[in-house]
Scaffold this motif. Structure first.
Motif, PDB file in Angstrom:
ATOM      1  N   UNK A  31       0.800  -1.213   0.000  1.00 55.16           N
ATOM      2  CA  UNK A  31       0.000   0.000   0.000  1.00 55.16           C
ATOM      3  C   UNK A  31       0.834   1.264   0.000  1.00 55.16           C
ATOM      4  N   UNK A  32       0.165   2.384  -0.011  1.00 54.86           N
ATOM      5  CA  UNK A  32       0.836   3.681  -0.085  1.00 54.86           C
ATOM      6  C   UNK A  32       1.792   3.909   1.087  1.00 54.86           C
ATOM      7  N   UNK A  33       1.405   3.466   2.275  1.00 57.60           N
ATOM      8  CA  UNK A  33       2.278   3.671   3.440  1.00 57.60           C
ATOM      9  C   UNK A  33       3.554   2.838   3.303  1.00 57.60           C
ATOM     10  N   UNK A  34       3.441   1.599   2.820  1.00 57.61           N
ATOM     11  CA  UNK A  34       4.621   0.759   2.618  1.00 57.61           C
ATOM     12  C   UNK A  34       5.559   1.362   1.575  1.00 57.61           C
ATOM     13  N   UNK A  35       4.988   1.836   0.494  1.00 53.65           N
ATOM     14  CA  UNK A  35       5.793   2.448  -0.566  1.00 53.65           C
ATOM     15  C   UNK A  35       6.477   3.706  -0.038  1.00 53.65           C
ATOM     16  N   UNK A  36       5.750   4.487   0.737  1.00 52.92           N
ATOM     17  CA  UNK A  36       6.313   5.709   1.314  1.00 52.92           C
ATOM     18  C   UNK A  36       7.466   5.380   2.271  1.00 52.92           C
ATOM     19  N   UNK A  37       7.268   4.383   3.118  1.00 53.13           N
ATOM     20  CA  UNK A  37       8.334   3.970   4.037  1.00 53.13           C
ATOM     21  C   UNK A  37       9.581   3.523   3.280  1.00 53.13           C
ATOM     22  N   UNK A  38       9.384   2.790   2.203  1.00 55.33           N
ATOM     23  CA  UNK A  38      10.508   2.331   1.385  1.00 55.33           C
ATOM     24  C   UNK A  38      11.273   3.524   0.797  1.00 55.33           C
ATOM     25  N   UNK A  39      10.548   4.510   0.325  1.00 57.60           N
ATOM     26  CA  UNK A  39      11.192   5.703  -0.246  1.00 57.60           C
ATOM     27  C   UNK A  39      11.947   6.505   0.810  1.00 57.60           C
ATOM     28  N   UNK A  40      11.455   6.499   2.025  1.00 58.84           N
ATOM     29  CA  UNK A  40      12.114   7.254   3.094  1.00 58.84           C
ATOM     30  C   UNK A  40      13.480   6.678   3.468  1.00 58.84           C
ATOM     31  N   UNK A  41      13.671   5.379   3.304  1.00 59.04           N
ATOM     32  CA  UNK A  41      14.959   4.786   3.659  1.00 59.04           C
ATOM     33  C   UNK A  41      15.929   4.739   2.485  1.00 59.04           C
ATOM     34  N   UNK A  42      15.441   4.960   1.278  1.00 55.03           N
ATOM     35  CA  UNK A  42      16.331   5.002   0.115  1.00 55.03           C
ATOM     36  C   UNK A  42      17.093   6.322   0.119  1.00 55.03           C
ATOM     37  N   UNK A  43      18.406   6.305  -0.090  1.00 54.58           N
ATOM     38  CA  UNK A  43      19.184   7.550  -0.107  1.00 54.58           C
ATOM     39  C   UNK A  43      18.688   8.557  -1.149  1.00 54.58           C
ATOM     40  N   UNK A  44      18.202   8.044  -2.279  1.00 51.54           N
ATOM     41  CA  UNK A  44      17.727   8.961  -3.322  1.00 51.54           C
ATOM     42  C   UNK A  44      16.201   8.997  -3.402  1.00 51.54           C
ATOM     43  N   UNK A  45      15.530   8.471  -2.380  1.00 52.34           N
ATOM     44  CA  UNK A  45      14.071   8.456  -2.383  1.00 52.34           C
ATOM     45  C   UNK A  45      13.501   9.861  -2.386  1.00 52.34           C
ATOM     46  N   UNK A  46      12.415  10.048  -3.126  1.00 48.92           N
ATOM     47  CA  UNK A  46      11.780  11.368  -3.200  1.00 48.92           C
ATOM     48  C   UNK A  46      10.292  11.219  -3.505  1.00 48.92           C
ATOM     49  N   UNK A  47       9.591  12.315  -3.453  1.00 48.57           N
ATOM     50  CA  UNK A  47       8.137  12.304  -3.624  1.00 48.57           C
ATOM     51  C   UNK A  47       7.721  11.837  -5.010  1.00 48.57           C
ATOM     52  N   UNK A  48       8.444  12.261  -6.031  1.00 46.75           N
ATOM     53  CA  UNK A  48       8.092  11.858  -7.390  1.00 46.75           C
ATOM     54  C   UNK A  48       8.264  10.361  -7.599  1.00 46.75           C
ATOM     55  N   UNK A  49       9.336   9.776  -7.052  1.00 47.40           N
ATOM     56  CA  UNK A  49       9.522   8.334  -7.208  1.00 47.40           C
ATOM     57  C   UNK A  49       8.483   7.571  -6.384  1.00 47.40           C
ATOM     58  N   UNK A  50       8.081   8.109  -5.240  1.00 51.43           N
ATOM     59  CA  UNK A  50       6.999   7.501  -4.456  1.00 51.43           C
ATOM     60  C   UNK A  50       5.717   7.440  -5.285  1.00 51.43           C
ATOM     61  N   UNK A  51       5.344   8.564  -5.898  1.00 50.77           N
ATOM     62  CA  UNK A  51       4.109   8.612  -6.687  1.00 50.77           C
ATOM     63  C   UNK A  51       4.219   7.684  -7.893  1.00 50.77           C
ATOM     64  N   UNK A  52       5.365   7.686  -8.560  1.00 51.69           N
ATOM     65  CA  UNK A  52       5.558   6.822  -9.718  1.00 51.69           C
ATOM     66  C   UNK A  52       5.377   5.353  -9.328  1.00 51.69           C
ATOM     67  N   UNK A  53       6.020   4.919  -8.245  1.00 49.04           N
ATOM     68  CA  UNK A  53       5.901   3.531  -7.797  1.00 49.04           C
ATOM     69  C   UNK A  53       4.459   3.197  -7.421  1.00 49.04           C
ATOM     70  N   UNK A  54       3.813   4.104  -6.715  1.00 47.11           N
ATOM     71  CA  UNK A  54       2.418   3.868  -6.320  1.00 47.11           C
ATOM     72  C   UNK A  54       1.534   3.690  -7.547  1.00 47.11           C
ATOM     73  N   UNK A  55       1.730   4.531  -8.548  1.00 49.34           N
ATOM     74  CA  UNK A  55       0.917   4.436  -9.765  1.00 49.34           C
ATOM     75  C   UNK A  55       1.224   3.159 -10.544  1.00 49.34           C
ATOM     76  N   UNK A  56       2.465   2.731 -10.559  1.00 48.99           N
ATOM     77  CA  UNK A  56       2.823   1.493 -11.265  1.00 48.99           C
ATOM     78  C   UNK A  56       2.288   0.261 -10.528  1.00 48.99           C
ATOM     79  N   UNK A  57       2.478   0.215  -9.232  1.00 47.03           N
ATOM     80  CA  UNK A  57       2.027  -0.941  -8.443  1.00 47.03           C
ATOM     81  C   UNK A  57       0.509  -1.055  -8.448  1.00 47.03           C
ATOM     82  N   UNK A  58      -0.171   0.074  -8.400  1.00 52.37           N
ATOM     83  CA  UNK A  58      -1.642   0.073  -8.295  1.00 52.37           C
ATOM     84  C   UNK A  58      -2.323   0.537  -9.581  1.00 52.37           C
TER      85      UNK A  58
END
Length: 94
Positions: A31-58
């Motif tokens: 879900x969105x919270x899991x994807x967000x948590x994953x992005x928070x621990x990635x050194x290059x994680x950001x809001x755009x990659x969070x949204x992109x992953x969420x849209x691809x997964x769902x």
């Protein structure tokens, strides 16, 4: 009960609303919270990659909305009361 306590007058019975698909979208295994948590621990994680992953997964979800006019950090969720567009600009912070 909460609505009455807050002084909000509603004309329908909220107990008949089934939000299980929305809850799974937000809180589910991928879900969105899991994807967000994953992005928070990635050194290059950001809001755009969070949204992109969420849209691809769902991408097959009836509740996660991806519109061509959305900016890279925007997405929509169809709640029972209607569509809400989210700006994820500050969703990912370290």
């Amino acid at each position: 009960d909460d609505y009455e306590f807050e002084g909000i007058d509603i004309d329908f019975d909220c107990s008949t609303i089934n939000n299980s698909e929305i809850l799974n979208l937000v809180e589910g295994r991928m879900g969105l919270i899991s994807i967000m948590n994953e992005e928070c621990v990635r050194p290059s994680g950001n809001s755009s990659s969070f949204v992109y992953k969420a849209k691809m997964i769902h991408k097959d979800s009836n509740h996660l909305v991806s519109e061509k006019l959305h900016r890279p950090w925007e997405f929509g969720v169809k709640h029972f009361a209607g569509l809400v567009t989210y700006d994820a600009t500050d969703f990912i912070e370290r």
